[in-house]
Design an enzyme around this catalytic site. Sequence first.
Site, PDB file in Angstrom:
ATOM      1  N   MET A 162       0.875  -1.173   0.000  1.00  0.00           N
ATOM      2  CA  MET A 162       0.000   0.000   0.000  1.00  0.00           C
ATOM      3  C   MET A 162       0.910   1.219   0.000  1.00  0.00           C
ATOM      4  O   MET A 162       1.714   1.404   0.914  1.00  0.00           O
ATOM      5  CB  MET A 162      -0.867  -0.050   1.258  1.00  0.00           C
ATOM      6  CG  MET A 162      -1.902   1.011   1.404  1.00  0.00           C
ATOM      7  SD  MET A 162      -2.817   0.660   2.954  1.00  0.00           S
ATOM      8  CE  MET A 162      -4.028   1.962   2.905  1.00  0.00           C
ATOM      9  N   SER A 163       0.839   2.028  -1.041  1.00  0.00           N
ATOM     10  CA  SER A 163       1.766   3.150  -1.197  1.00  0.00           C
ATOM     11  C   SER A 163       1.631   4.154  -0.061  1.00  0.00           C
ATOM     12  O   SER A 163       0.570   4.306   0.550  1.00  0.00           O
ATOM     13  CB  SER A 163       1.519   3.859  -2.529  1.00  0.00           C
ATOM     14  OG  SER A 163       1.830   3.021  -3.613  1.00  0.00           O
ATOM     15  N   GLN A 164       2.721   4.873   0.200  1.00  0.00           N
ATOM     16  CA  GLN A 164       2.681   5.906   1.222  1.00  0.00           C
ATOM     17  C   GLN A 164       1.701   6.998   0.804  1.00  0.00           C
ATOM     18  O   GLN A 164       1.534   7.296  -0.374  1.00  0.00           O
ATOM     19  CB  GLN A 164       4.069   6.491   1.477  1.00  0.00           C
ATOM     20  CG  GLN A 164       4.730   7.166   0.290  1.00  0.00           C
ATOM     21  CD  GLN A 164       5.631   6.208  -0.468  1.00  0.00           C
ATOM     22  OE1 GLN A 164       5.301   5.049  -0.664  1.00  0.00           O
ATOM     23  NE2 GLN A 164       6.781   6.711  -0.894  1.00  0.00           N
TER      24      GLN A 164
END
Length: 219
Positions: free
Chosen positions: A65-67
């Site tokens: 899950m991307s920042q």
Amino acid sequence: MSTGESEGEQAERMAFILGLRQRGIRDVGVLRAMELVPRPLFVDPALRRHAYDDVALPIACGQTMSQPSLVAAMTEALSLTADHSVLEVGTGSGYHAAVLSHLAARVVTVDRYRSLVAEAQARFEVLGLRNVTAYVGDGTLGMPARAPFDRILVTAAAPDIPFALIDQLKFGGVIVMPLGAPEEIQTLVRYVKEQSGRTRTELMKVRFVPLIPGAAATL
């Protein structure tokens, strides 16, 4: 919508939005969309204390899950309006699609992992998001049955943009996607499809999981 947030959690979310502004996110619509989506709902319970940290987090099926700052920057690059139809390739937790749903008329998101799609769709239902639908499929092929799209967001890296995605993009439409080898630092690009050709702008260096053809046989 009831997310069961305490006052402390609401304050944490406000600090989260302030942090995004400090990292250069200026689009008020994007900031508001990210304020509306409770990120802890999309994070593994064991990691929820990090939900509003600006870090990438692991999710099931070996994905990430991307920042938040990258989610916001990619969303800004799409230049969304309320009448747009959006295809997202790489549903993951469903967080990014939920953000997009507050900015576009319709969001179609596809992932190769059945379990991720099922979990994401359940989260959309909890939040009452009626304009976003998740499908299991081969993201490299797009979603021809729901095409064409005004915007396409790809959250996995490949050496080049799959032709099927370009074909399903309207003229004047935008694709935002990381390009490069999976084991290397990649470049996030903004591709605009025009009648006279195309333009491609390099935005930033990033690191994403690879875009893998086909739907997963398991998971």
